[in-house]
Scaffold this active site. Structure first.
Site, mmCIF file in Angstrom:
data_model
loop_
_atom_site.group_PDB
_atom_site.id
_atom_site.type_symbol
_atom_site.label_atom_id
_atom_site.label_comp_id
_atom_site.label_asym_id
_atom_site.label_seq_id
_atom_site.Cartn_x
_atom_site.Cartn_y
_atom_site.Cartn_z
ATOM 1 N N ASP A 59 -4.679 2.349 9.036
ATOM 2 C CA ASP A 59 -4.535 3.720 8.560
ATOM 3 C C ASP A 59 -5.023 3.769 7.125
ATOM 4 O O ASP A 59 -4.625 2.933 6.296
ATOM 5 C CB ASP A 59 -3.077 4.167 8.625
ATOM 6 C CG ASP A 59 -2.633 4.505 10.039
ATOM 7 O OD1 ASP A 59 -3.462 4.412 10.969
ATOM 8 O OD2 ASP A 59 -1.446 4.856 10.219
ATOM 9 N N HIS A 204 -2.553 -1.254 7.187
ATOM 10 C CA HIS A 204 -3.039 -0.226 6.261
ATOM 11 C C HIS A 204 -3.988 -0.858 5.251
ATOM 12 O O HIS A 204 -3.873 -2.034 4.932
ATOM 13 C CB HIS A 204 -1.882 0.414 5.494
ATOM 14 C CG HIS A 204 -0.887 1.128 6.350
ATOM 15 N ND1 HIS A 204 0.041 0.459 7.116
ATOM 16 C CD2 HIS A 204 -0.673 2.455 6.555
ATOM 17 C CE1 HIS A 204 0.793 1.348 7.763
ATOM 18 N NE2 HIS A 204 0.382 2.556 7.446
#
Length: 250
Positions: A59, A204
């Site tokens: 992400d 992430h």
């Protein structure tokens, strides 16, 4: 003149009939059965497969300081990942997004500005997804069809907005929890120890240790599994989603 009008009318009717047939055909090709848990629809968390494929996903919502390092590591281990990007991140770090795409990785939609989708209407969610898609397409030339809601927050409205707009809502089954003060060892343990075929791993960019520990994670995983993008992992039609969010092909 009357002949021309009649002929034109027939052409219009034929075109409308063809459009209806095509719509029915598309709907039939994506035959979906979604399991409801406590009355709530469930997106895709993992995939039942008869091979050893897994998907590594990132992400992107914060900075782009570690993108080059992450991409170099992915190249080293021949891992094509899926990056779910926030639209305003894509616009702010257009060069990094272009690098991700040009190096063969997949781009998914992570909203335009990380708003809470559970507090929005279906129309507002779709508009926000469209805005992010447009930002990504302007930079990469490719329009995403995968989405992941901000913070993974969803309800029936979110799932249905994704489905009704032709998107696949992708969650994750393995969470590295790699943000905040997470240590490199903890990220590694969470990303590797319980991973199994068909899993979707969440990481992430823009964190303290993800880029640092990524080589160790991929080295451990490549011994057992084949890396795949989300679009290579999931089934596009004729599937069900069970109570755990596992996608199973009929």
């Amino acid at each position: 003149m009357n002949f021309f009008v009649i002929k034109l009318k027939h052409i219009i009717i034929a075109a409308l009939v063809l459009a209806v047939i095509l719509i029915i055909g598309v709907s039939a090709s994506r035959e979906v059965s979604v399991f409801k848990v406590n009355g709530r629809e469930v997106p895709i968390y993992s995939v039942e497969r008869d091979d050893n494929k897994i998907a590594v996903t990132f992400d992107c919502a914060w900075n782009d300081d570690d993108i080059d390092s992450i991409l170099d590591t992915l190249d080293k281990y021949n891992c094509k990942a899926t990056f779910f990007v926030v639209g305003d991140w894509a616009e702010k770090y257009a060069e990094s997004l272009k690098k991700i795409s040009d190096r063969g990785h997949e781009i998914g939609n992570h909203s335009y500005n990380h708003a809470d989708y559970t507090k929005m209407t279906a129309e507002a969610i779709t508009a926000d997804l469209d805005k992010c898609d447009a930002a990504v397409e302007k930079i990469t030339g490719k329009r995403p069809f995968l989405m992941r809601a901000p913070s993974g927050g969803y309800n029936d409205t979110v799932v249905q907005a994704a489905e009704n707009s032709g998107r696949f809502y992708i969650q994750w089954s393995v969470d590295g929890i790699d943000y905040g003060d997470a240590s490199a060892q903890a990220i590694y343990d969470r990303s590797v120890k319980k991973t199994k075929a068909g899993d979707i791993i969440l990481l992430h960019n823009g964190t303290k240790h993800t880029a640092q520990v990524l080589p160790k994670i991929l080295e451990a995983l490549e011994c057992k599994y084949e890396f795949a993008t989300i679009s290579e992992l999931i089934y596009k039609d004729k599937y069900i989603i069970d109570n755990t969010g596992r996608q199973i092909q009929k």
